[in-house]
Design an enzyme around this catalytic site. Structure first.
Site, short mmCIF file in Angstrom:
data_model
loop_
_atom_site.label_atom_id
_atom_site.label_comp_id
_atom_site.label_asym_id
_atom_site.label_seq_id
_atom_site.Cartn_x
_atom_site.Cartn_y
_atom_site.Cartn_z
CD GLU A 169 -3.68 -2.80 7.06
OE1 GLU A 169 -2.51 -3.01 6.69
OE2 GLU A 169 -4.30 -1.75 6.79
CG HIS B 6 -5.91 1.67 4.76
ND1 HIS B 6 -5.45 2.71 5.53
CD2 HIS B 6 -4.90 0.77 4.68
CE1 HIS B 6 -4.20 2.43 5.89
NE2 HIS B 6 -3.85 1.27 5.39
CB SER C 179 4.68 -2.00 12.19
OG SER C 179 4.26 -0.66 12.42
CG ASN D 17 -1.71 1.26 1.36
OD1 ASN D 17 -1.86 1.99 0.39
ND2 ASN D 17 -2.24 1.52 2.55
CD1 TRP D 18 3.95 1.36 -2.57
CD2 TRP D 18 3.67 2.17 -4.64
NE1 TRP D 18 4.80 0.68 -3.41
CE2 TRP D 18 4.65 1.15 -4.68
CE3 TRP D 18 3.33 2.83 -5.83
CZ2 TRP D 18 5.27 0.78 -5.88
CZ3 TRP D 18 3.95 2.45 -7.01
CH2 TRP D 18 4.91 1.43 -7.03
CE LYS D 19 0.43 3.58 4.79
NZ LYS D 19 -0.11 3.63 6.12
CD GLU E 33 -3.11 5.50 6.43
OE1 GLU E 33 -3.06 5.57 5.18
OE2 GLU E 33 -2.23 4.93 7.10
N GLY F 290 1.99 2.01 10.83
CA GLY F 290 2.95 3.11 10.76
C GLY F 290 3.60 3.45 12.09
N GLY G 282 2.70 -1.04 4.35
CA GLY G 282 2.74 0.37 3.97
C GLY G 282 4.17 0.85 3.83
C1 PEP Z 1 -0.89 0.08 5.76
O1 PEP Z 1 -0.83 1.21 5.32
O2 PEP Z 1 -1.81 -0.67 5.41
C2 PEP Z 1 0.15 -0.36 6.69
C3 PEP Z 1 0.03 -1.54 7.23
O3 PEP Z 1 1.18 0.52 6.97
P1 PEP Z 1 2.57 0.18 7.72
O4 PEP Z 1 3.09 -1.09 7.10
O5 PEP Z 1 3.43 1.36 7.43
O6 PEP Z 1 2.26 -0.01 9.15
#
Ligand code: PEP
Length: 263
Positions: free
Chosen positions: A168, A96, A213, A9-11, A98, A174, A234
Site C-alpha cells: 500500500e 497499516h 485508491s 478496511n472500514w477504518k 495509518e 485515500g 478503504g
Molecule cells: C486502506 O485504508 O488500506 C486503503 C487502501 O484506503 P483507500 O482505498 O481509501 O485508499
C-alpha cells in the site's frame, strides 16, 4: 495468480448497527463466488457483529484492524490477539500506514504484532509501502524490503506460517491516486522474491495484495497485473454498491473486449 482476496478496511467507520445493516444488504446482493475470498476489517467493536452475520459463509472472513503485542494485561484501550480471535477474527492487519504514520508504529512493533498474531492463530496481513518523499527519492524497494524483513523477523515458526502481504503506497491511500498496474506488479515481484528468501517455495502461495485508491474502475486492471493477488480497499469498501461491484471484479484478462468497450 493465487485465488484472489478482496479485503475491505472500514477504518473508524461502521459501528455494530451500521455494520449489521451493511452486511444484511451485502449478503442479499453478493452471491458466493467460489474463486475468491472476501475479508472485512471492521472496527474492533463491530468484529463480533460482522462475524455473526457472515457465519456459515466460508468465502467471507473477518479481521481485526490492529492488535496489541501482549496477550493480556494492564493495557487500557488495546485489544489482544486472543480477544480478537474470541470475537470472531481470523485475520489481522499489521502495520497499516495509518498505524505507522498517524500512531507512530515502528517496524519493531509490527514484528511484535506479527508474532502476537502467530501465537493467537490469527493470519497477519502485513502492510508495507513507501511515502511520497521516499518514492521521489527512489527508495520504494528499500522501504518495502525493510518493512517486510522486519515484520516477519520475530516469528517462532516461519515454516508453518501463512501470512498475507499488502503493498500500500502511502501516497495512494485515500488520495484518489493509485499505482499503475505495472508499478504495482514490479513491487509485488520484489516482495515475492524476498518472500522466497524468507520461506522458500511456499512464497508462491502467499497472497500479495495491492491497496491504495482502488475502485470498481481500476480494480480489473490491477487484478490482472502479474503478482497482484487481490486488493485491500478503504474508502470504496464503505458503501455496499461500490464494494459489491469491486468484490465481483473479474480481471480484465477475462473480460471480452466488447464488454470493456461498453464500460
Ligand atoms: C486502506 O485504508 O488500506 C486503503 C487502501 O484506503 P483507500 O482505498 O481509501 O485508499
Amino acid at each position: 495468480m493465487n485465488h484472489p482476496i478482496f479485503a475491505a478496511n472500514w477504518k473508524m467507520n461502521h459501528g455494530p448497527s451500521e455494520a449489521r445493516a451493511f452486511l444484511k444488504t451485502f449478503l442479499t446482493q453478493y452471491q458466493r463466488h467460489y474463486d475468491r475470498t472476501i475479508i472485512f476489517f471492521p472496527p474492533a467493536a463491530s468484529i463480533a457483529m460482522v462475524a455473526s452475520e457472515v457465519e456459515g459463509r466460508s468465502d467471507i472472513l473477518v479481521g481485526a484492524q490492529n492488535i496489541y503485542w501482549q496477550d493480556t494485561g494492564a493495557f487500557t484501550g488495546e485489544i489482544s490477539g486472543p480477544i480478537a480471535r474470541d470475537a470472531g477474527a481470523t485475520v489481522v492487519l499489521v502495520g497499516h500506514s495509518e498505524r505507522r504514520h498517524v500512531f507512530g508504529e515502528t517496524d519493531d512493533e509490527c514484528a511484535d504484532k506479527c508474532a502476537a498474531a502467530e501465537r493467537a492463530g490469527l493470519r497477519p496481513m502485513l502492510c508495507v509501502g513507501e511515502k511520497l518523499d521516499e518514492r521521489d527519492a527512489r527508495k520504494t524497494e528499500e522501504v518495502v524490503l525493510r518493512q517486510l524483513r522486519a515484520g516477519f523477523s520475530k516469528l517462532e515458526q516461519i515454516d508453518a506460517f501463512n501470512p498475507i502481504v499488502a503493498y500500500e503506497p502511502v501516497w495512494a491511500i485515500g488520495t484518489g491516486r493509485n499505482a499503475t498496474p505495472d508499478d504495482a506488479s514490479t513491487i509485488h515481484g520484489v516482495i515475492r522474491d524476498e518472500l522466497k528468501a524468507i520461506v522458500g517455495d511456499r512464497a508462491r502461495a502467499i497472497p500479495v495484495l495491492y491497496g491504495g485508491s482502488v475502485n470498481s474502475g481500476n480494480a480489473p486492471a490491477l487484478l490482472s497485473a502479474p503478482d497482484v493477488d487481490g486488493v485491500l480497499v478503504g474508502g470504496a469498501s464503505l458503501n455496499t454498491g461500490s464494494w459489491i461491484s469491486i468484490a465481483r471484479t473479474r480481471p480484465t484478462a477475462e473480460i471480452a473486449p466488447e464488454e470493456l468497450g461498453r464500460e
